[in-house]
Design a protein around this motif. Structure first.
Motif, PDB file in Angstrom:
ATOM      1  N   UNK A  88       0.747  -1.323  -0.034  1.00  0.00           N
ATOM      2  CA  UNK A  88      -0.051   0.034   0.456  1.00  0.00           C
ATOM      3  C   UNK A  88       0.510   1.102  -0.193  1.00  0.00           C
ATOM      4  N   UNK A  89       2.061   1.124   0.623  1.00  0.00           N
ATOM      5  CA  UNK A  89       2.513   2.420   0.958  1.00  0.00           C
ATOM      6  C   UNK A  89       3.427   2.916  -0.516  1.00  0.00           C
ATOM      7  N   UNK A  90       4.333   1.639  -1.277  1.00  0.00           N
ATOM      8  CA  UNK A  90       4.034   1.375  -2.661  1.00  0.00           C
ATOM      9  C   UNK A  90       3.336   2.025  -3.641  1.00  0.00           C
ATOM     10  N   UNK A  91       1.912   1.818  -3.556  1.00  0.00           N
ATOM     11  CA  UNK A  91       0.787   2.015  -4.310  1.00  0.00           C
ATOM     12  C   UNK A  91       1.171   3.534  -4.366  1.00  0.00           C
ATOM     13  N   UNK A  92       1.006   4.374  -2.852  1.00  0.00           N
ATOM     14  CA  UNK A  92       1.362   5.320  -2.935  1.00  0.00           C
ATOM     15  C   UNK A  92       1.839   6.484  -3.082  1.00  0.00           C
ATOM     16  N   UNK A 136       5.113  10.229  -8.505  1.00  0.00           N
ATOM     17  CA  UNK A 136       5.752  10.041  -8.998  1.00  0.00           C
ATOM     18  C   UNK A 136       4.932   8.842 -10.481  1.00  0.00           C
ATOM     19  N   UNK A 137       3.751   8.941 -11.285  1.00  0.00           N
ATOM     20  CA  UNK A 137       2.919   8.853 -12.774  1.00  0.00           C
ATOM     21  C   UNK A 137       1.809   9.480 -12.494  1.00  0.00           C
ATOM     22  N   UNK A 138       1.192  10.137 -11.618  1.00  0.00           N
ATOM     23  CA  UNK A 138      -0.185  10.756 -11.445  1.00  0.00           C
ATOM     24  C   UNK A 138      -0.235  12.626 -12.245  1.00  0.00           C
ATOM     25  N   UNK A 139       1.178  13.126 -12.326  1.00  0.00           N
ATOM     26  CA  UNK A 139       1.495  14.138 -13.073  1.00  0.00           C
ATOM     27  C   UNK A 139       1.396  13.337 -14.660  1.00  0.00           C
ATOM     28  N   UNK A 140       2.253  12.093 -14.871  1.00  0.00           N
ATOM     29  CA  UNK A 140       1.668  12.298 -16.438  1.00  0.00           C
ATOM     30  C   UNK A 140       1.046  11.420 -16.809  1.00  0.00           C
ATOM     31  N   UNK A 141       0.505   9.883 -16.280  1.00  0.00           N
ATOM     32  CA  UNK A 141      -1.141  10.059 -16.829  1.00  0.00           C
ATOM     33  C   UNK A 141      -1.956  11.315 -16.563  1.00  0.00           C
ATOM     34  N   UNK A 142      -1.948  12.366 -16.044  1.00  0.00           N
ATOM     35  CA  UNK A 142      -2.844  13.023 -15.898  1.00  0.00           C
ATOM     36  C   UNK A 142      -2.798  14.299 -17.756  1.00  0.00           C
ATOM     37  N   UNK A 167      -2.382  12.150 -20.879  1.00  0.00           N
ATOM     38  CA  UNK A 167      -2.935  10.929 -21.358  1.00  0.00           C
ATOM     39  C   UNK A 167      -4.224  11.434 -22.060  1.00  0.00           C
ATOM     40  N   UNK A 168      -4.767  11.349 -22.727  1.00  0.00           N
ATOM     41  CA  UNK A 168      -5.934  12.425 -23.566  1.00  0.00           C
ATOM     42  C   UNK A 168      -6.844  11.796 -22.889  1.00  0.00           C
ATOM     43  N   UNK A 169      -6.593  10.156 -23.102  1.00  0.00           N
ATOM     44  CA  UNK A 169      -8.096   9.089 -23.213  1.00  0.00           C
ATOM     45  C   UNK A 169      -8.470   9.234 -20.992  1.00  0.00           C
ATOM     46  N   UNK A 170      -7.502   9.441 -20.457  1.00  0.00           N
ATOM     47  CA  UNK A 170      -6.956   9.434 -19.325  1.00  0.00           C
ATOM     48  C   UNK A 170      -7.771  10.064 -18.495  1.00  0.00           C
ATOM     49  N   UNK A 171      -8.001  11.480 -19.451  1.00  0.00           N
ATOM     50  CA  UNK A 171      -8.296  12.714 -18.742  1.00  0.00           C
ATOM     51  C   UNK A 171     -10.001  12.652 -19.018  1.00  0.00           C
ATOM     52  N   UNK A 172     -10.246  11.644 -20.038  1.00  0.00           N
ATOM     53  CA  UNK A 172     -11.728  12.481 -20.725  1.00  0.00           C
ATOM     54  C   UNK A 172     -12.477  10.605 -19.463  1.00  0.00           C
ATOM     55  N   UNK A 173     -11.756  10.215 -19.241  1.00  0.00           N
ATOM     56  CA  UNK A 173     -11.596   8.840 -18.667  1.00  0.00           C
ATOM     57  C   UNK A 173     -12.127   9.539 -17.250  1.00  0.00           C
ATOM     58  N   UNK A 174     -11.979  10.148 -17.140  1.00  0.00           N
ATOM     59  CA  UNK A 174     -12.292  10.454 -15.221  1.00  0.00           C
ATOM     60  C   UNK A 174     -13.518  11.447 -15.071  1.00  0.00           C
ATOM     61  N   UNK A 175     -12.919  12.341 -16.298  1.00  0.00           N
ATOM     62  CA  UNK A 175     -14.939  13.288 -16.095  1.00  0.00           C
ATOM     63  C   UNK A 175     -16.061  11.833 -16.336  1.00  0.00           C
ATOM     64  N   UNK A 176     -15.895  10.681 -16.457  1.00  0.00           N
ATOM     65  CA  UNK A 176     -17.228   9.911 -17.107  1.00  0.00           C
ATOM     66  C   UNK A 176     -17.210   9.127 -15.671  1.00  0.00           C
ATOM     67  N   UNK A 177     -18.307   8.765 -15.759  1.00  0.00           N
ATOM     68  CA  UNK A 177     -19.371   7.656 -14.936  1.00  0.00           C
ATOM     69  C   UNK A 177     -17.948   6.180 -14.767  1.00  0.00           C
ATOM     70  N   UNK A 178     -17.896   6.008 -13.201  1.00  0.00           N
ATOM     71  CA  UNK A 178     -16.832   4.683 -13.057  1.00  0.00           C
ATOM     72  C   UNK A 178     -17.279   3.511 -13.577  1.00  0.00           C
ATOM     73  N   UNK A 179     -18.956   3.589 -13.803  1.00  0.00           N
ATOM     74  CA  UNK A 179     -19.089   2.010 -14.692  1.00  0.00           C
ATOM     75  C   UNK A 179     -18.939   2.112 -15.377  1.00  0.00           C
TER      76      UNK A 179
END
Length: 141
Positions: free
Chosen positions: A76-80, A85-91, A93-105
């Motif tokens: 869990x500490x490694x996950x944190x 580390x990787x959130x700024x890079x992943x943000x 990515x256009x697909x990930x930004x769009x999916x962040x605004x969509x319903x989780x289902x």
């Protein structure tokens, strides 16, 4: 005692600096010889030498594989840490930004329908030596 310890520390730092400087000069000399030997034009050679000098002065990025103690952390500490580390890079990515605004289902439905699920019995082979793979696998145990 304090004075001799201080002098010893300063002398050690001086030697370390001299060794690092000598190594850097050696690398730059080897590059210069390489460029001359291969008759690289002066304009290109100058640019290459400038870039190498700049890169040698740059701060060295420490890779996570170089930090053995990270393996001591709980999962869990490694996950944190990986999220930080990787959130700024992943943000970026256009697909990930769009999916962040969509319903989780909706995202879950897309992800599970895009994946071909296969259940393997014990001893059944997933990877066969010499056979090209045409897809990727996510292995759940």
């Amino acid at each position: 005692l304090f004075g001799s310890t201080l002098i010893s520390a300063v002398a050690s730092m001086s030697v370390d600096f001299q060794v690092a400087h000598r190594e850097k000069r050696g690398k730059q000399g080897m590059l210069r010889a390489f460029l001359q030997q291969h008759k690289i034009p002066t304009a290109v050679s100058g640019h290459i030498r400038y870039e190498v000098a700049r890169l040698l002065e740059a701060e060295k990025i420490i890779s996570k594989k170089d930090v053995d103690v990270l393996n001591l952390l709980s999962a869990s500490d490694r996950d944190i840490l990986w999220i930080e580390l990787y959130s700024p890079i992943l943000r970026t990515n256009a697909l990930l930004r769009i999916s962040d605004c969509m319903d989780d289902k909706v995202i879950t439905d897309i992800a599970t329908s895009a994946v071909k699920w296969a259940v393997l019995d014990a001893g059944e082979k997933l990877f066969i030596p010499g056979k090209d793979m045409i897809q990727a696998f996510c292995i759940l145990t």
